[in-house]
Design a protein around this motif. Structure first.
Motif, short mmCIF file in Angstrom:
data_model
loop_
_atom_site.label_atom_id
_atom_site.label_comp_id
_atom_site.label_asym_id
_atom_site.label_seq_id
_atom_site.Cartn_x
_atom_site.Cartn_y
_atom_site.Cartn_z
N SER A 1 34.97 -0.46 20.60
CA SER A 1 34.00 -1.28 19.88
C SER A 1 34.57 -2.64 19.54
N LYS A 2 33.71 -3.63 19.60
CA LYS A 2 34.03 -4.95 19.05
C LYS A 2 33.65 -4.93 17.58
N ILE A 3 34.53 -5.41 16.71
CA ILE A 3 34.27 -5.41 15.28
C ILE A 3 33.84 -6.80 14.84
N ILE A 4 32.69 -6.88 14.21
CA ILE A 4 32.17 -8.17 13.75
C ILE A 4 31.85 -8.08 12.26
N ARG A 5 31.83 -9.24 11.62
CA ARG A 5 31.58 -9.33 10.19
C ARG A 5 30.70 -10.53 9.88
N GLY A 6 30.25 -10.62 8.65
CA GLY A 6 29.59 -11.80 8.15
C GLY A 6 28.35 -12.22 8.92
N GLU A 7 28.25 -13.51 9.18
CA GLU A 7 27.09 -14.08 9.86
C GLU A 7 26.87 -13.45 11.23
N GLU A 8 27.93 -13.23 11.96
CA GLU A 8 27.79 -12.64 13.29
C GLU A 8 27.20 -11.23 13.20
N ALA A 9 27.63 -10.47 12.22
CA ALA A 9 27.12 -9.11 12.04
C ALA A 9 25.65 -9.14 11.64
#
Length: 560
Positions: free
Chosen positions: A168-176
């Protein structure tokens, strides 16, 4: 390819959908799977996508994270012997939880299993020649987005992949935020409007989009000192709430507690819910979690009692009494309390027919009455048919002289942790179809209902400065109930926050609401921690350890 599909079904122990919403468990062997039609295979592939929702919404999982971490619920070490659990419920309430907390770990694991099953279904459904496959594919992808929304809200991350074998690619914040939004938008055109609350529908996605836009400021900057609610995002929240309301598919329930009753699957207020009907082996324990060990809600089961679990905090209780003083909220707001046993108001009514016996609902205070159990059986009235009801004592605790009197005080002192302390909540109804008294929850667990749509629209309008429209929406919800509470005369952010507490207490929305309204670092019963890093939970240590062969891949959240 079909052979691989059927083996996959066998390995996953899939649930076959026998009708549009039936998620009954059926274990398949390879011989049986090889005889499946494409329709049966499609039905069997979509069922596990939803099958972890009851586990996520178990009383010790998502409920604990969303309610016991807030000012609504507290679970002390009862009597010095029960609910100790190495202090995890105390830590949760005081915002000192650790990455080894088993409830956090279980919630994480069940959400990720739901996510994984969604991806498996997305990869498999396109190979099937069945008319339902397109709708099921949209549901699977939409549920992947919903599970991602949960990980974003609880842990501040989203795990993205298209194939079960990928990392998995882990994304946070605005991207999430953008990812979840785009996924929900992508599936909306292919969803059905008529599948019932137990499956993802167009209106359910509209409601989730409204919730997502309303929380965008939080997800974008989870540790921010102040959240910036963008006007265009508030406009979008209003737009999607409008879609749900104007669809005409849903109605506010006149009887508030019917929303949480055993037959609520057909309640027109429910938009999206965990399907817990008895024939599906539902396991909703929310009904008994808060009750006394000497409260027995079902005449057929003298061993099915409460567990003396969480109570509401005095702070939350006082929001009700302060709102309606000098009147008692029990006689003023139908959301607070519903009397089903007349002995509370007429002590002479001490005999109840089996068909008429139902415990009270809402917030339970003071001396409790109910079925009287002696030597393992419930006492009957002189007619030999009706059941005797009277004052309850702590007989199951071997304290037959200690009455079951729920008090306002509940805390972590010895006195405040005793079995009867704290006002209790009986929001969801016990199922009379149960075969043991504690299983077969039957009442669907609400994820999204129409009242939330109105109050989300009110909040979005209020954050844009339209107090008049916001007040109207809040009063629509109030006025919809039988014997409604008085209409609100004014509205503000603080009043709306309080109103959401009255409407949605015990519904697993409180933590997210408190963060969005800037209340989560506040002080309440037994909680003084103001650390903003506790807004999200630690990634379970087991997950960190499992990813240790990928240096720097899965980083622990700040503060843990």
């Amino acid at each position: 390819m079909k052979k691989k599909i059927y083996v996959l079904l066998m390995l996953m122990g899939m649930s076959v959908i026998e009708s549009c919403t039936n998620l009954e468990e059926q274990i398949l062997d390879e011989t049986g799977a090889s005889k499946l039609t494409d329709k049966q295979a499609a039905d069997g592939i979509i069922a596990p996508v939803y099958a972890r929702l009851p586990d996520i919404f178990l009383h010790t999982n998502y409920f604990t994270l969303q309610e016991i971490s807030t000012d609504e619920a507290i679970l002390p070490y009862r009597g010095g012997t029960d609910w100790g659990d190495n202090g995890i419920y105390i830590a949760m309430h005081q915002h000192t939880q650790q990455s080894t907390d088993p409830n956090i770990r279980n919630t994480w694991n069940f959400i990720l299993q739901g996510l994984s099953r969604s991806i498996t279904a997305m990869n498999t459904l396109p190979t099937l020649n069945d008319p339902n496959a397109k709708t099921y594919l949209a549901e699977a992808r939409g549920m992947r987005a919903y599970y991602s929304m949960l990980t974003l809200d609880l842990f501040g991350i989203v795990l993205v992949k298209e194939d079960i074998g990928e990392t998995s690619k882990i994304i946070r914040g605005e991207e999430a935020f953008q990812y979840v939004k785009n996924e929900l938008l992508a599936v909306e055109p292919n969803l059905d409007n008529t599948v019932g609350p137990g499956r993802l529908s167009k209106p359910a996605v509209w409601g989730l989009l409204a919730r997502l836009y309303l929380n965008a400021a939080v997800y974008r900057d989870i540790y921010g000192a102040n959240f910036t609610f963008k006007n265009d995002e508030m406009d979008k929240a209003v737009e999607y709430c409008d879609k749900v309301i104007s669809s005409g598919q849903y109605q506010l329930s006149k009887e508030y507690f019917d929303i949480f009753g055993s037959n609520n699957h057909d309640n027109k207020e429910l938009i999206f819910a965990v399907d817990q009907r008895a024939e599906l082996n539902g396991h909703n324990r929310l009904a008994y979690f808060s009750l006394s060990g000497d409260q027995f809600p079902l005449t057929a089961f003298p061993n099915a009692n409460g567990t003396d679990g969480p109570a509401i905090t005095p702070d939350f209780y006082r929001t009700w009494t302060n709102e309606y003083a000098p009147k008692d909220p029990a006689g003023t707001d139908p959301r607070f309390y519903k009397q089903n046993l007349s002995i509370y108001s007429n002590p002479a009514d001490s005999c109840v027919a089996e068909a008429d016996f139902n415990i009270n609902r809402g917030i339970l205070r003071g001396q409790q009455y109910g079925l009287i159990r002696k030597n393992g059986v419930f006492l009957k009235c002189p007619d030999g048919k009706n059941f005797k009801v009277g004052k309850l004592f702590h007989d199951t605790r071997n304290k037959s002289t200690l009455p079951v009197i729920f008090t306002e005080q509940v805390d972590y002192t010895t006195a405040g942790s005793n079995y009867p302390t704290g006002y209790r909540v009986e929001k969801y109804e016990f199922s009379k179809k149960s075969v043991s008294g504690r299983n077969f929850g039957e009442a669907d667990i609400v994820i999204l209902r129409l009242a939330d749509i109105y109050l989300m629209r009110a909040e979005a309008k209020l954050r844009k400065g339209d107090a008049t429209s916001a007040l109207a929406d809040a009063n629509i919800v109030r006025a919809s109930r039988n014997t409604p509470p008085p209409a609100l005369k004014a509205i503000s952010i603080d009043i709306l926050f309080k109103e959401r507490g009255f409407e949605f207490y015990w519904e697993m929305l409180r933590r997210s609401d408190m963060i969005r309204f800037g209340k989560y670092e506040g002080t309440w019963t037994e909680k003084t921690n103001t650390d903003k890093l506790k807004r999200i939970f630690p990634i379970p240590q087991t997950a960190i350890d499992g990813a240790s062969n990928l240096p720097g891949y899965l980083k622990q959240n700040q503060g843990y």
